[in-house]
Design a protein around this motif. Structure first.
Motif, mmCIF file in Angstrom:
data_model
loop_
_atom_site.group_PDB
_atom_site.id
_atom_site.type_symbol
_atom_site.label_atom_id
_atom_site.label_comp_id
_atom_site.label_asym_id
_atom_site.label_seq_id
_atom_site.Cartn_x
_atom_site.Cartn_y
_atom_site.Cartn_z
ATOM 1 N N TYR A 89 0.818 -1.205 0.000
ATOM 2 C CA TYR A 89 0.000 0.000 0.000
ATOM 3 C C TYR A 89 0.860 1.266 0.000
ATOM 4 C CZ TYR A 89 -4.372 -2.503 0.843
ATOM 5 O OH TYR A 89 -5.479 -3.310 0.710
ATOM 6 N N GLU A 90 2.111 1.152 0.455
ATOM 7 C CA GLU A 90 2.996 2.311 0.546
ATOM 8 C C GLU A 90 3.823 2.528 -0.724
ATOM 9 O OE1 GLU A 90 3.396 4.340 3.764
ATOM 10 O OE2 GLU A 90 1.397 3.515 3.483
ATOM 11 N N ALA A 91 3.766 1.590 -1.652
ATOM 12 C CA ALA A 91 4.619 1.657 -2.844
ATOM 13 C C ALA A 91 4.290 2.877 -3.696
ATOM 14 C CB ALA A 91 4.474 0.378 -3.660
ATOM 15 N N ARG A 92 5.324 3.464 -4.280
ATOM 16 C CA ARG A 92 5.150 4.610 -5.176
ATOM 17 C C ARG A 92 5.048 4.176 -6.638
ATOM 18 N NH1 ARG A 92 6.041 9.534 -2.836
ATOM 19 N NH2 ARG A 92 6.884 9.515 -0.731
ATOM 20 N N GLN A 93 5.607 3.020 -6.955
ATOM 21 C CA GLN A 93 5.577 2.523 -8.319
ATOM 22 C C GLN A 93 4.905 1.146 -8.351
ATOM 23 O OE1 GLN A 93 6.479 4.121 -11.075
ATOM 24 N NE2 GLN A 93 7.135 5.925 -9.921
ATOM 25 N N PRO A 94 4.013 0.899 -9.295
ATOM 26 C CA PRO A 94 3.362 -0.409 -9.370
ATOM 27 C C PRO A 94 4.288 -1.462 -9.958
ATOM 28 C CG PRO A 94 2.631 0.964 -11.176
ATOM 29 C CD PRO A 94 3.495 1.839 -10.309
ATOM 30 N N GLN A 95 3.967 -2.711 -9.685
ATOM 31 C CA GLN A 95 4.685 -3.814 -10.313
ATOM 32 C C GLN A 95 4.310 -3.920 -11.785
ATOM 33 O OE1 GLN A 95 3.251 -6.845 -7.626
ATOM 34 N NE2 GLN A 95 5.201 -6.959 -6.549
ATOM 35 N N VAL A 132 -1.297 -16.764 -12.524
ATOM 36 C CA VAL A 132 -0.843 -16.803 -11.135
ATOM 37 C C VAL A 132 0.540 -16.177 -10.996
ATOM 38 C CG1 VAL A 132 -0.237 -18.335 -9.232
ATOM 39 C CG2 VAL A 132 -2.253 -18.817 -10.623
ATOM 40 N N ALA A 133 1.380 -16.325 -12.015
ATOM 41 C CA ALA A 133 2.740 -15.793 -11.939
ATOM 42 C C ALA A 133 2.756 -14.275 -11.764
ATOM 43 C CB ALA A 133 3.524 -16.176 -13.197
ATOM 44 N N ARG A 134 1.674 -13.608 -12.152
ATOM 45 C CA ARG A 134 1.629 -12.155 -12.035
ATOM 46 C C ARG A 134 1.091 -11.713 -10.668
ATOM 47 N NH1 ARG A 134 -0.660 -9.039 -17.140
ATOM 48 N NH2 ARG A 134 0.824 -7.526 -16.328
ATOM 49 N N LEU A 135 0.770 -12.671 -9.805
ATOM 50 C CA LEU A 135 0.133 -12.340 -8.534
ATOM 51 C C LEU A 135 0.852 -13.005 -7.370
ATOM 52 C CD1 LEU A 135 -3.555 -12.862 -9.698
ATOM 53 C CD2 LEU A 135 -2.320 -10.695 -9.537
#
Length: 366
Positions: free
Chosen positions: A18-24, A52-55
């Motif tokens: 939730y604190e990340a500034r950039q998404p995966q 699933v590999a993306r999660l």
């Protein structure tokens, strides 16, 4: 009430926290991959699949309809939802559904409600057990946890049974149930807890249901007087009318506000006990929905009230994760003695008609 017409894409964003500034990563779901299903309530359920590999576990998945941004750069709450992909969620290959096969999207059922368990892959047998658990209401936020007796470490099983794959369920009795699903084809058994509640849940209809949430505003003697009245329901109405000093319009408004919050808390925070009796339900009922919520990487959730202190200043309440078999997503309030004055001030607002609380805001996203 969101229109999914042309120009309204369904956007997915995966964040490390939730604190990340950039998404995966960020992606959109093409319309041809939507699988819309109408629901009995007139809504539309959209389903889609992701690799699933993306999660990976720990990912925070954001789902947004449209690309609009609210003032201040915030995502509009009515079109945005968030989901933390915990290891338990990713490892559970089944969901609870209604008789039409639509996901229930809640952790409770009503005691005469028919529902099913739908698996991804082989249909699996289900073993259920009902446990003897007397729900303990949440205590005020200034309570010293060391003064509270510990609950039982084990729970007695009242009854249990095994159902065949694909069989529908109807528990029939209120209580706390655990479903163990799996066992065929090498699929490990997974457990999910379900609260079976009275038929009107999350609403309140009986006198005991109306009296129980008043523990946040009343003394034990007052509640005993209400319970022992010849007509407890009428006594509850009179309780609010007395608070309103005979003003029927104000009395009805207080009833609508207070029990509206209780009903919303029951729906949002149901776990191993009714939602209004949880720590989050306690604050939601008395203080209202938090204007701002912050979720931290360590699992903590912080509720910020800009004007909740005794002098009208800001207050932050912290909830720490306390998962268990029966409540894997449960959060416990960090109680502090400095909350005492503000809590009594909040209770006094309910009991003083001239400073009656304002109408509750819309419930927050799950």
């Amino acid at each position: 009430d969101v229109r999914l017409g042309p120009g309204r894409p369904l956007l997915l964003t995966a964040w490390p926290s939730y604190e990340a500034r950039q998404p995966q990563w960020q992606d959109s779901i093409a319309r041809r991959r939507w699988h819309p299903q109408p629901t009995p309530g007139g809504e539309t359920l959209l389903s889609f699949c992701l690799p699933v590999a993306r999660l990976p576990a720990g990912t925070v998945l954001q789902v947004q309809i449209g690309t609009e941004v609210a003032p201040g750069g915030y995502q509009p709450a009515e079109r945005t939802a968030w989901l933390t992909l915990t290891p338990a969620r990713l490892a559970r290959p089944f969901i609870l559904t209604d008789t039409l096969g639509l996901p229930l999207m809640r952790s409770y059922v009503r005691n005469t409600e028919v529902f099913g368990v739908e698996n991804f892959g082989l249909m699996q047998p289900v073993r259920w057990a009902r446990y003897d658990l007397q729900p303990t209401p949440a205590l005020p936020p200034m309570t010293d946890p060391r003064t509270v007796p510990a609950g039982p470490r084990t729970l007695a099983v009242l009854d249990s049974a095994t159902a065949q794959p694909g069989q529908l369920f109807r528990f029939g009795q209120p209580g706390l149930y655990a479903l163990r699903v799996g066992g065929l084809g090498g699929v490990p058994r997974r457990t999910v807890a379900v609260l079976s509640a009275e038929n009107a849940y999350p609403a309140l209809t009986t006198a005991p249901e109306l009296i129980e949430p008043l523990r946040f505003l009343t003394t034990s003697k007052e509640r005993q007087t209400l319970s022992s009245a010849s007509d407890p329901k009428r006594a509850v109405d009179q309780f609010w009318l007395d608070i309103a000093k005979g003003n029927k319009t104000l009395g009805k408004d207080l009833i609508r506000r207070y029990y509206g919050r209780v009903t919303a808390a029951n729906d949002l925070f149901a776990a191993h006990k009714p939602g209004a009796l949880t720590d989050m339900g306690l604050l939601y009922t008395v203080l209202g929905p938090p204007p701002s919520v912050r979720r931290l990487p360590n699992g903590e959730e912080r509720w910020f009230y800009p004007e909740a202190s005794r002098d009208g200043g800001p207050v932050t309440f912290t909830f720490r994760p306390k998962p268990s078999t029966f409540a894997p997503d449960y959060h416990e309030l960090v109680r502090r003695p400095e909350y005492e004055l503000l809590w009594y001030a909040a209770v006094e607002q309910w009991r003083t008609p001239s400073t009656a609380p304002s109408a509750p805001a819309a419930p927050r996203n799950r």
